[in-house]
Design a protein around this motif. Structure first.
Motif, PDB file in Angstrom:
ATOM      1  N   SER A 183       0.829  -1.209   0.000  1.00 57.21           N
ATOM      2  CA  SER A 183       0.000   0.000   0.000  1.00 57.21           C
ATOM      3  C   SER A 183       0.864   1.261   0.000  1.00 57.21           C
ATOM      4  CB  SER A 183      -0.924  -0.006   1.224  1.00 57.21           C
ATOM      5  OG  SER A 183      -1.762  -1.127   1.207  1.00 57.21           O
ATOM      6  N   TYR A 184       1.969   1.236   0.747  1.00 57.93           N
ATOM      7  CA  TYR A 184       2.868   2.390   0.802  1.00 57.93           C
ATOM      8  C   TYR A 184       3.510   2.645  -0.555  1.00 57.93           C
ATOM      9  CZ  TYR A 184       6.897   5.256   2.012  1.00 57.93           C
ATOM     10  OH  TYR A 184       7.839   6.235   2.042  1.00 57.93           O
ATOM     11  N   LYS A 185       3.915   1.524  -1.223  1.00 60.59           N
ATOM     12  CA  LYS A 185       4.513   1.697  -2.547  1.00 60.59           C
ATOM     13  C   LYS A 185       3.534   2.312  -3.524  1.00 60.59           C
ATOM     14  CE  LYS A 185       7.820  -2.128  -2.126  1.00 60.59           C
ATOM     15  NZ  LYS A 185       8.218  -3.458  -2.653  1.00 60.59           N
ATOM     16  N   GLU A 186       2.302   1.830  -3.496  1.00 62.03           N
ATOM     17  CA  GLU A 186       1.301   2.360  -4.409  1.00 62.03           C
ATOM     18  C   GLU A 186       1.034   3.838  -4.132  1.00 62.03           C
ATOM     19  OE1 GLU A 186      -0.085   1.018  -7.011  1.00 62.03           O
ATOM     20  OE2 GLU A 186       1.063  -0.820  -6.757  1.00 62.03           O
ATOM     21  N   SER A 187       0.885   4.213  -2.867  1.00 60.81           N
ATOM     22  CA  SER A 187       0.631   5.620  -2.540  1.00 60.81           C
ATOM     23  C   SER A 187       1.817   6.499  -2.895  1.00 60.81           C
ATOM     24  CB  SER A 187       0.290   5.749  -1.050  1.00 60.81           C
ATOM     25  OG  SER A 187       1.403   5.330  -0.259  1.00 60.81           O
ATOM     26  N   TYR A 188       3.048   5.990  -2.725  1.00 55.86           N
ATOM     27  CA  TYR A 188       4.242   6.756  -3.078  1.00 55.86           C
ATOM     28  C   TYR A 188       4.311   7.007  -4.583  1.00 55.86           C
ATOM     29  CZ  TYR A 188       9.182   7.872  -3.706  1.00 55.86           C
ATOM     30  OH  TYR A 188      10.351   8.478  -4.070  1.00 55.86           O
ATOM     31  N   LYS A 189       4.006   5.969  -5.366  1.00 53.31           N
ATOM     32  CA  LYS A 189       4.000   6.134  -6.821  1.00 53.31           C
ATOM     33  C   LYS A 189       2.944   7.130  -7.260  1.00 53.31           C
ATOM     34  CE  LYS A 189       5.774   1.537  -7.982  1.00 53.31           C
ATOM     35  NZ  LYS A 189       5.475   0.258  -8.666  1.00 53.31           N
ATOM     36  N   ASP A 190       1.764   7.026  -6.640  1.00 56.63           N
ATOM     37  CA  ASP A 190       0.700   7.969  -6.992  1.00 56.63           C
ATOM     38  C   ASP A 190       1.101   9.402  -6.652  1.00 56.63           C
ATOM     39  OD1 ASP A 190      -0.813   5.890  -7.863  1.00 56.63           O
ATOM     40  OD2 ASP A 190      -1.968   5.705  -5.995  1.00 56.63           O
ATOM     41  N   ARG A 191       1.730   9.586  -5.497  1.00 59.50           N
ATOM     42  CA  ARG A 191       2.153  10.936  -5.101  1.00 59.50           C
ATOM     43  C   ARG A 191       3.224  11.491  -6.035  1.00 59.50           C
ATOM     44  NH1 ARG A 191       3.315   9.680  -0.480  1.00 59.50           N
ATOM     45  NH2 ARG A 191       5.601   9.646  -0.505  1.00 59.50           N
ATOM     46  N   ARG A 192       4.196  10.648  -6.401  1.00 58.37           N
ATOM     47  CA  ARG A 192       5.235  11.083  -7.328  1.00 58.37           C
ATOM     48  C   ARG A 192       4.655  11.419  -8.692  1.00 58.37           C
ATOM     49  NH1 ARG A 192      10.604  10.040  -6.558  1.00 58.37           N
ATOM     50  NH2 ARG A 192      10.730  11.191  -8.534  1.00 58.37           N
TER      51      ARG A 192
END
Length: 225
Positions: free
Chosen positions: A48-57
């Motif tokens: 979940s953290y990876k997905e949110s980080y990619k979305d934020r970037r």
């Protein structure tokens, strides 16, 4: 229990799974999900953290790209508003939008035009400064003449004839015409105009005229006396 294990190995679906816990013994449906272990929870949170980080970037990159495009568009709009040729063409073609290539080319042309105008104005300023310097020299010479006449009022009381004045004027004009005739070309009117201004700047300087007048006066004085 043996029958239960045999049923699982043969592919049969058991109706319920015994759950050891508080008394009395209760059965839980087989299709109910068992709680995730600590490792499974950790993997889920990392994913979940990876997905949110990619979305934020991705969102930050999109915003930065939009800001860059807006800045470029504002720059072209400012150029189109500042450069007069862009405004004139924009007015002539109505609401049709100029391409970026045309805006840049017209901006370059306008900058070159401004450079030429600046150079022309600098040349005019230099010429005006020379004229001012020449006028100052003439002013000093006239002041010296007036002062010399005031110091020796007895000189020049003799009446000078009109013929003598004409001879002075003729001598000055003859001297100027010699240089004029040698410097002026009559191939075309444009060349004639250019030569005239060049001759004036070269042969009609205050110091040059003063030397001519002094030479003519000395010549006439030697003829009289």
């Amino acid at each position: 229990p043996a029958a239960f294990v045999l049923g699982l190995t043969s592919g049969a679906v058991a109706p319920s799974v015994p759950c050891v816990g508080s008394s009395p013994l209760r059965l839980r449906p087989a299709h109910a999900r068992c709680p995730r272990t600590d490792d499974e929870d950790s993997d889920y949170h990392q994913e979940s953290y990876k997905e949110s980080y990619k979305d934020r970037r991705r969102r930050e990159h999109t915003q930065a790209e939009q800001k860059r495009r807006d800045a470029i568009k504002k720059g072209y709009d400012d150029l189109q508003a500042i450069v007069p040729t862009c405004e004139q063409q924009n007015f002539s073609i109505g609401s049709q939008k100029l391409s970026k290539a045309i805006v840049l080319q017209k901006t370059i042309d306008y900058i070159n035009f401004l450079h030429k105008e600046k150079k022309k104005q600098e040349e005019e300023v230099s010429t005006l400064r020379k004229d001012v310097m020449a006028l100052k020299i003439m002013k000093v010479n006239y002041e010296q003449i007036v002062k010399a006449h005031q110091d020796n009022p007895s000189e020049g009381k003799e009446q000078i004839s009109d013929e003598m004045k004409f001879n002075v004027f003729q001598g000055i004009m003859d001297s100027l015409f010699q240089s004029f005739n040698a410097s002026i070309s009559v191939t075309s009117f444009q060349e004639l105009s250019a030569c005239v201004f060049s001759w004036i700047e070269e042969h009609c300087k205050p110091q040059t005229l003063q030397d001519i007048v002094i030479g003519v006066l000395h010549q006439l004085k030697s003829q009289l006396y």
